[in-house]
Structures are given as structure tokens and as C-alpha cells.
Motif scaffolding. Structure first.
Motif, PDB file in Angstrom:
ATOM      1  N   LYS A  51       4.560  13.219  -3.231  1.00  0.00           N
ATOM      2  CA  LYS A  51       4.869  11.957  -2.213  1.00  0.00           C
ATOM      3  C   LYS A  51       4.586  12.441  -0.762  1.00  0.00           C
ATOM      4  CE  LYS A  51       8.628  10.004  -5.199  1.00  0.00           C
ATOM      5  NZ  LYS A  51       9.599   9.603  -5.527  1.00  0.00           N
ATOM      6  N   ARG A  52       5.237  11.769   0.171  1.00  0.00           N
ATOM      7  CA  ARG A  52       5.187  12.313   1.719  1.00  0.00           C
ATOM      8  C   ARG A  52       6.157  11.833   2.192  1.00  0.00           C
ATOM      9  NH1 ARG A  52       3.766   7.786   4.621  1.00  0.00           N
ATOM     10  NH2 ARG A  52       2.249   6.257   3.519  1.00  0.00           N
ATOM     11  N   MET A  53       6.391  12.408   3.389  1.00  0.00           N
ATOM     12  CA  MET A  53       7.314  12.096   4.524  1.00  0.00           C
ATOM     13  C   MET A  53       6.917  10.678   5.142  1.00  0.00           C
ATOM     14  SD  MET A  53       9.111  13.679   7.687  1.00  0.00           S
ATOM     15  CE  MET A  53      10.242  14.810   6.841  1.00  0.00           C
ATOM     16  N   GLY A  54       7.860   9.835   5.451  1.00  0.00           N
ATOM     17  CA  GLY A  54       7.312   8.612   6.052  1.00  0.00           C
ATOM     18  C   GLY A  54       7.137   8.496   7.418  1.00  0.00           C
TER      19      GLY A  54
ATOM     20  N   LYS B 111       0.677  -1.221  -0.130  1.00  0.00           N
ATOM     21  CA  LYS B 111      -0.074  -0.003  -0.106  1.00  0.00           C
ATOM     22  C   LYS B 111       0.751   1.355  -0.112  1.00  0.00           C
ATOM     23  CE  LYS B 111      -3.695  -2.361   0.318  1.00  0.00           C
ATOM     24  NZ  LYS B 111      -4.414  -2.526  -0.843  1.00  0.00           N
ATOM     25  N   VAL B 112       2.264   1.163   0.251  1.00  0.00           N
ATOM     26  CA  VAL B 112       2.980   2.471   0.312  1.00  0.00           C
ATOM     27  C   VAL B 112       4.380   1.766  -0.347  1.00  0.00           C
ATOM     28  CG1 VAL B 112       3.683   1.818   2.558  1.00  0.00           C
ATOM     29  CG2 VAL B 112       4.107   4.187   1.894  1.00  0.00           C
ATOM     30  N   CYS B 113       5.169   2.793  -1.130  1.00  0.00           N
ATOM     31  CA  CYS B 113       6.253   2.770  -1.600  1.00  0.00           C
ATOM     32  C   CYS B 113       7.327   3.710  -1.125  1.00  0.00           C
ATOM     33  CB  CYS B 113       6.350   2.834  -3.083  1.00  0.00           C
ATOM     34  SG  CYS B 113       5.529   1.540  -4.111  1.00  0.00           S
ATOM     35  N   VAL B 114       8.649   3.416  -1.096  1.00  0.00           N
ATOM     36  CA  VAL B 114       9.584   4.185  -0.681  1.00  0.00           C
ATOM     37  C   VAL B 114      10.762   4.576  -1.518  1.00  0.00           C
ATOM     38  CG1 VAL B 114      10.862   2.205   0.342  1.00  0.00           C
ATOM     39  CG2 VAL B 114      11.424   4.777   1.498  1.00  0.00           C
ATOM     40  N   ASP B 115      11.250   5.703  -1.734  1.00  0.00           N
ATOM     41  CA  ASP B 115      12.463   6.008  -2.260  1.00  0.00           C
ATOM     42  C   ASP B 115      13.531   4.994  -2.282  1.00  0.00           C
ATOM     43  OD1 ASP B 115      11.153   8.020  -3.416  1.00  0.00           O
ATOM     44  OD2 ASP B 115      12.340   9.541  -2.486  1.00  0.00           O
ATOM     45  N   MET B 116      14.000   4.232  -3.137  1.00  0.00           N
ATOM     46  CA  MET B 116      15.104   3.322  -3.066  1.00  0.00           C
ATOM     47  C   MET B 116      16.534   3.908  -2.527  1.00  0.00           C
ATOM     48  SD  MET B 116      14.580   1.176  -6.674  1.00  0.00           S
ATOM     49  CE  MET B 116      16.211   0.359  -6.495  1.00  0.00           C
ATOM     50  N   PHE B 117      16.365   5.338  -2.875  1.00  0.00           N
ATOM     51  CA  PHE B 117      17.950   5.996  -2.290  1.00  0.00           C
ATOM     52  C   PHE B 117      17.345   7.290  -1.622  1.00  0.00           C
ATOM     53  CE2 PHE B 117      18.597   3.964  -6.438  1.00  0.00           C
ATOM     54  CZ  PHE B 117      19.400   2.950  -6.078  1.00  0.00           C
TER      55      PHE B 117
ATOM     56  N   ARG C  51      14.419  10.876   2.663  1.00  0.00           N
ATOM     57  CA  ARG C  51      13.904  10.029   1.496  1.00  0.00           C
ATOM     58  C   ARG C  51      12.504  10.228   1.677  1.00  0.00           C
ATOM     59  NH1 ARG C  51      16.356   4.698   0.739  1.00  0.00           N
ATOM     60  NH2 ARG C  51      18.030   5.472   2.244  1.00  0.00           N
ATOM     61  N   CYS C  52      11.734  10.196   0.394  1.00  0.00           N
ATOM     62  CA  CYS C  52      10.079  10.417   0.372  1.00  0.00           C
ATOM     63  C   CYS C  52       9.446   8.905   0.145  1.00  0.00           C
ATOM     64  CB  CYS C  52       9.699  11.094  -0.836  1.00  0.00           C
ATOM     65  SG  CYS C  52      10.358  12.695  -0.738  1.00  0.00           S
ATOM     66  N   PHE C  53       8.385   8.747   0.674  1.00  0.00           N
ATOM     67  CA  PHE C  53       7.114   7.652   0.610  1.00  0.00           C
ATOM     68  C   PHE C  53       6.375   8.079  -0.536  1.00  0.00           C
ATOM     69  CE2 PHE C  53      10.066   7.038   4.244  1.00  0.00           C
ATOM     70  CZ  PHE C  53       9.923   5.696   4.555  1.00  0.00           C
ATOM     71  N   ALA C  54       5.407   7.239  -0.869  1.00  0.00           N
ATOM     72  CA  ALA C  54       4.247   7.467  -1.610  1.00  0.00           C
ATOM     73  C   ALA C  54       3.091   6.379  -1.547  1.00  0.00           C
ATOM     74  CB  ALA C  54       4.656   7.506  -3.049  1.00  0.00           C
ATOM     75  N   ASP C  55       2.119   6.724  -1.312  1.00  0.00           N
ATOM     76  CA  ASP C  55       0.988   5.794  -1.196  1.00  0.00           C
ATOM     77  C   ASP C  55       0.808   5.214  -2.555  1.00  0.00           C
ATOM     78  OD1 ASP C  55       0.422   6.038   1.593  1.00  0.00           O
ATOM     79  OD2 ASP C  55      -0.193   7.933   1.260  1.00  0.00           O
TER      80      ASP C  55
ATOM     81  N   LEU D 116       2.544  11.520  17.542  1.00  0.00           N
ATOM     82  CA  LEU D 116       2.128  11.488  19.034  1.00  0.00           C
ATOM     83  C   LEU D 116       0.821  10.959  19.113  1.00  0.00           C
ATOM     84  CD1 LEU D 116       4.385  14.330  20.388  1.00  0.00           C
ATOM     85  CD2 LEU D 116       4.959  11.691  19.914  1.00  0.00           C
ATOM     86  N   ASN D 117      -0.089  11.099  17.872  1.00  0.00           N
ATOM     87  CA  ASN D 117      -1.465  10.466  18.157  1.00  0.00           C
ATOM     88  C   ASN D 117      -1.823   9.943  16.554  1.00  0.00           C
ATOM     89  OD1 ASN D 117      -2.823  12.793  16.751  1.00  0.00           O
ATOM     90  ND2 ASN D 117      -2.054  13.875  18.562  1.00  0.00           N
ATOM     91  N   GLU D 118      -3.034   9.426  16.544  1.00  0.00           N
ATOM     92  CA  GLU D 118      -3.315   8.793  15.228  1.00  0.00           C
ATOM     93  C   GLU D 118      -3.501   9.999  14.292  1.00  0.00           C
ATOM     94  OE1 GLU D 118      -6.569   5.602  13.364  1.00  0.00           O
ATOM     95  OE2 GLU D 118      -6.324   5.852  15.560  1.00  0.00           O
ATOM     96  N   SER D 119      -3.888  11.192  14.679  1.00  0.00           N
ATOM     97  CA  SER D 119      -4.176  12.033  13.532  1.00  0.00           C
ATOM     98  C   SER D 119      -3.025  12.903  13.027  1.00  0.00           C
ATOM     99  CB  SER D 119      -5.004  13.282  14.209  1.00  0.00           C
ATOM    100  OG  SER D 119      -4.051  14.030  15.214  1.00  0.00           O
ATOM    101  N   GLN D 120      -1.749  12.348  13.473  1.00  0.00           N
ATOM    102  CA  GLN D 120      -0.380  12.788  12.729  1.00  0.00           C
ATOM    103  C   GLN D 120       0.332  11.682  12.025  1.00  0.00           C
ATOM    104  OE1 GLN D 120       1.581  13.973  16.442  1.00  0.00           O
ATOM    105  NE2 GLN D 120       0.636  15.934  16.533  1.00  0.00           N
ATOM    106  N   MET D 121      -0.456  10.756  11.665  1.00  0.00           N
ATOM    107  CA  MET D 121       0.147  10.003  11.058  1.00  0.00           C
ATOM    108  C   MET D 121       0.172  10.093   9.584  1.00  0.00           C
ATOM    109  SD  MET D 121      -1.072   6.155  12.914  1.00  0.00           S
ATOM    110  CE  MET D 121      -0.353   5.036  11.859  1.00  0.00           C
ATOM    111  N   ALA D 122       1.468  10.161   8.961  1.00  0.00           N
ATOM    112  CA  ALA D 122       1.557  10.383   7.596  1.00  0.00           C
ATOM    113  C   ALA D 122       0.921   9.533   6.650  1.00  0.00           C
ATOM    114  CB  ALA D 122       2.957  10.759   7.132  1.00  0.00           C
ATOM    115  N   SER D 123       1.113   8.174   7.116  1.00  0.00           N
ATOM    116  CA  SER D 123       0.501   6.721   6.336  1.00  0.00           C
ATOM    117  C   SER D 123      -0.998   6.813   6.506  1.00  0.00           C
ATOM    118  CB  SER D 123       1.225   5.697   7.093  1.00  0.00           C
ATOM    119  OG  SER D 123       0.671   5.739   8.578  1.00  0.00           O
ATOM    120  N   ARG D 124      -1.761   7.800   7.231  1.00  0.00           N
ATOM    121  CA  ARG D 124      -3.190   7.837   7.196  1.00  0.00           C
ATOM    122  C   ARG D 124      -3.512   9.280   6.612  1.00  0.00           C
ATOM    123  NH1 ARG D 124      -4.704   3.907  12.652  1.00  0.00           N
ATOM    124  NH2 ARG D 124      -3.554   2.020  11.887  1.00  0.00           N
TER     125      ARG D 124
END
Length: 327
Positions: free
Chosen positions: A152-155, A118-124, A321-325, A260-268
Motif C-alpha cells: 500500500k502507500r501513504m495517502g 482508482k484508490v482505496c483507503v483503510d476503513m480504520f 492509515r494506508c491507501f492502495a491504488d 509540494l510539487n507534482e513529483s511528490q504526489m503519492a497518488s501519482r
């Protein structure tokens, strides 16, 4: 091979750092932006947004050219590879899943296939182009903005840890504990007995880009005195996690989001984000092991701020490095 070396030498001639290039930070950045467009397909619109972030920073780039002395050139790194670096590091399966070059899908091999990611990350490390030097002197807030500019986004911390450990597992944040320090202690107590590194169960010298040195007289963080003496990304092809992600150890340390709480999750989907978490070991680790470090290790609250604070930390050895959903 000679043609591949010549091509990389031409594309990266301004990125070698140090006095020999006589290049300015802006010239180095412009060469890097051109490479990102040519090798990754970053668009004109995206580059324009990224350029504004770098220009507003005044420091973000591949190090202070006057102080930086890279221990390896892109040509030397290319000579270690069996074919042209841009092709060597291409992965057709990853590109089908992630929809972009030089990204790797994150998943749990015990229960999932790469296609389940569900998510990918920069290889480098950024700029995420093989054999380019990693960006340093960039604040966490600027790093997050650059990732947003590319779509993209921060992981989140657990995503980086999954990439390093070779298995992306569900989030295990102890939000009930309330503080970064307490959350860190609980996490490290859970994972410490089974610690591992990206390349295996024991730490080793010489596997990753960790054999450089600090600038003589570097006083802990000055722009003038501390060069970003990093290696080209991908210089050590054995420094790869089981999920196909490189340089998670060595080269630049990396900004990450610790919610620090669920509302701060980049993955969500959060763009507010939590507090800064520093990941990875860096370019002097073969000589100076400055602190504990392993794949799922969470650092103390060093230079801690909210990720999006204008005062978030920047340093000569700190990148991202960046992440992308996956859509």
C-alpha cells in the motif's frame, strides 16, 4: 453475541493497555501482528518487514503499556454492535473493488460509482482491524514504510480529505505558492465557507471516539508520562463518512503526505513524498478542542519535516492509515 465477545476478548487480550495487562510493548505488537494475519490476511513476509520497522523504532505500537489507560475495552466495544465486529464491518462490494478486507473505495458520488474508484483507503486507523487499538508513537517515515511493506502507500492530503468529506475530488494543490504555509492558507480559504465533518454539516460531541482524557501530568509528549488513551477502532459506528471510512475524527490523529510539487504526489506513484501533514482530531476532542478542524481542513506546518526524514515526528496521539491504488 457471547461467542463474538469471547473471541474478540481472546484475540485482543494483550491489546487493552495499562498496568492490568502486564504486557510489554513487544508483546502487544506481536499480538497485534497475529491479529493482522488472522483477520486481514497479512502475509508472513509482510509481517516480517513490518516487525523490523517496529523493532527499529522502539516506540511504535499501541502506546506505552505503563502509561496507557484505554477508556474502553474491545469487549465493551463489541457489546455496542449487533453482530461480530469482524463480520459487521466486512463489505463484500468494497472487497471486490479494493481486493482487500477493510478498505473503502474513494470516488465522487456526484459523478462516479464505487466501481470507478482508482484508490482505496483503510476503513480504520492502522492496524486496520476492527476493535484493535490504533498504532501511535510512529514517525511519518515509519508509517510510510509500513504501508509500502503491505503493498500500500501513504495517502496524499486531498485523498484523506475526500474520504472525510464524502467525495474524492481532483487535487487542488497550489504548487505555485511554494510553501506549505501558503498552500494551506489558500486551500482553507477555498473550502472554509462550506466546511463539514465526516458525519454531517455540524460538529457534535459523542459521535466519535473523542471522550477520553490525557494522562494526569502529561507534559505534551513524553513516552513515560503520556498514555495513548485511545478507543478500539470502530467503537463508534456512527463516526463514519459517506464513503464508509471510520474514525477519521477522534482516536489518533493521522500522518499524511502534503506534496509540494507534482513529483511528490503519492497518488501519482511517488515514493519520495512531500512534507508531513497531520489529519483528524483525536481522543480528547469532546473536552478540549485544541484547534480548528473539519473534513477538508489543512493544519499548520506542525512538526513539519519531509515525510521520509528519519527525524519526522512521533507522538502519543499520532497514528496513520494506508491507501492502495486499485489495480
Amino acid at each position: 453475541m457471547r461467542r463474538a465477545v469471547a473471541t474478540i476478548g481472546l484475540c485482543l487480550s494483550l491489546l487493552t493497555g495499562g498496568a492490568a495487562t502486564a504486557a510489554t510493548l513487544q508483546e502487544n505488537n506481536e499480538a497485534m501482528f497475529r491479529l493482522m494475519q488472522e483477520k486481514r490476511g497479512v502475509t508472513d513476509t509482510q509481517i516480517a518487514a513490518i516487525r523490523k520497522i517496529f523493532q527499529a523504532s522502539g516506540y511504535a505500537g499501541q502506546g506505552n503499556p505503563a502509561a496507557t489507560r484505554h477508556p474502553m475495552t474491545p469487549q465493551q466495544a463489541q457489546a455496542k454492535l449487533p453482530q461480530d465486529a469482524y463480520q459487521y464491518y466486512r463489505n463484500a462490494q468494497f472487497e471486490r473493488i479494493c481486493g482487500r478486507k477493510y478498505m473503502a473505495p474513494l470516488y465522487d458520488p456526484a459523478t462516479q460509482r464505487p466501481e470507478d474508484a482508482k484508490v482505496c483507503v483503510d476503513m480504520f486507523e492502522y492496524p486496520n482491524v476492527p476493535l484493535a487499538y490504533p498504532v501511535t508513537w510512529i514517525k511519518a517515515s515509519e508509517a510510510a514504510q509500513v504501508c509500502f511493506a503491505e503493498g500500500k502507500r501513504m495517502g496524499d492530503a486531498h485523498e484523506w480529505e475526500g474520504a472525510a468529506a464524502g467525495a474524492l475530488l481532483p487535487p487542488d494543490y497550489r504548487f505555485d505558492l511554494g510553501t506549505p504555509q501558503a498552500m494551506r492558507a489558500a486551500h482553507n480559504a477555498k473550502w472554509g465557507p462550506s466546511k463539514s465533518w465526516t458525519y454531517g454539516p455540524q460538529w457534535q460531541r459523542g459521535i466519535c471516539a473523542q471522550g477520553s482524557q490525557k494522562s494526569p501530568g502529561c507534559n505534551g509528549g513524553s513516552w513515560a508520562g503520556c498514555g495513548s488513551n485511545t478507543y478500539p477502532v470502530g467503537s463508534f459506528p456512527g463516526c463514519k463518512s459517506a464513503l464508509g471510512v471510520y474514525d477519521l475524527e477522534g482516536n489518533a490523529a493521522e500522518h499524511m503526505n502534503l506534496p509540494l510539487n507534482e513529483s511528490q504526489m503519492a497518488s501519482r506513484g511517488s515514493r519520495t513524498l512531500g512534507v508531513t501533514e497531520m489529519k483528524g482530531s483525536w481522543f480528547i476532542w469532546d473536552t478540549i478542542r485544541a484547534h480548528e478542524e473539519w473534513a477538508r481542513w489543512r493544519a499548520p506546518y506542525w512538526h513539519g519535516t519531509p515525510v521520509m526524514s528519519s527525524h519526522s515526528h512521533a507522538n502519543y496521539h499520532l497514528g496513520f492509515r494506508c491507501f492502495a491504488d486499485v489495480k
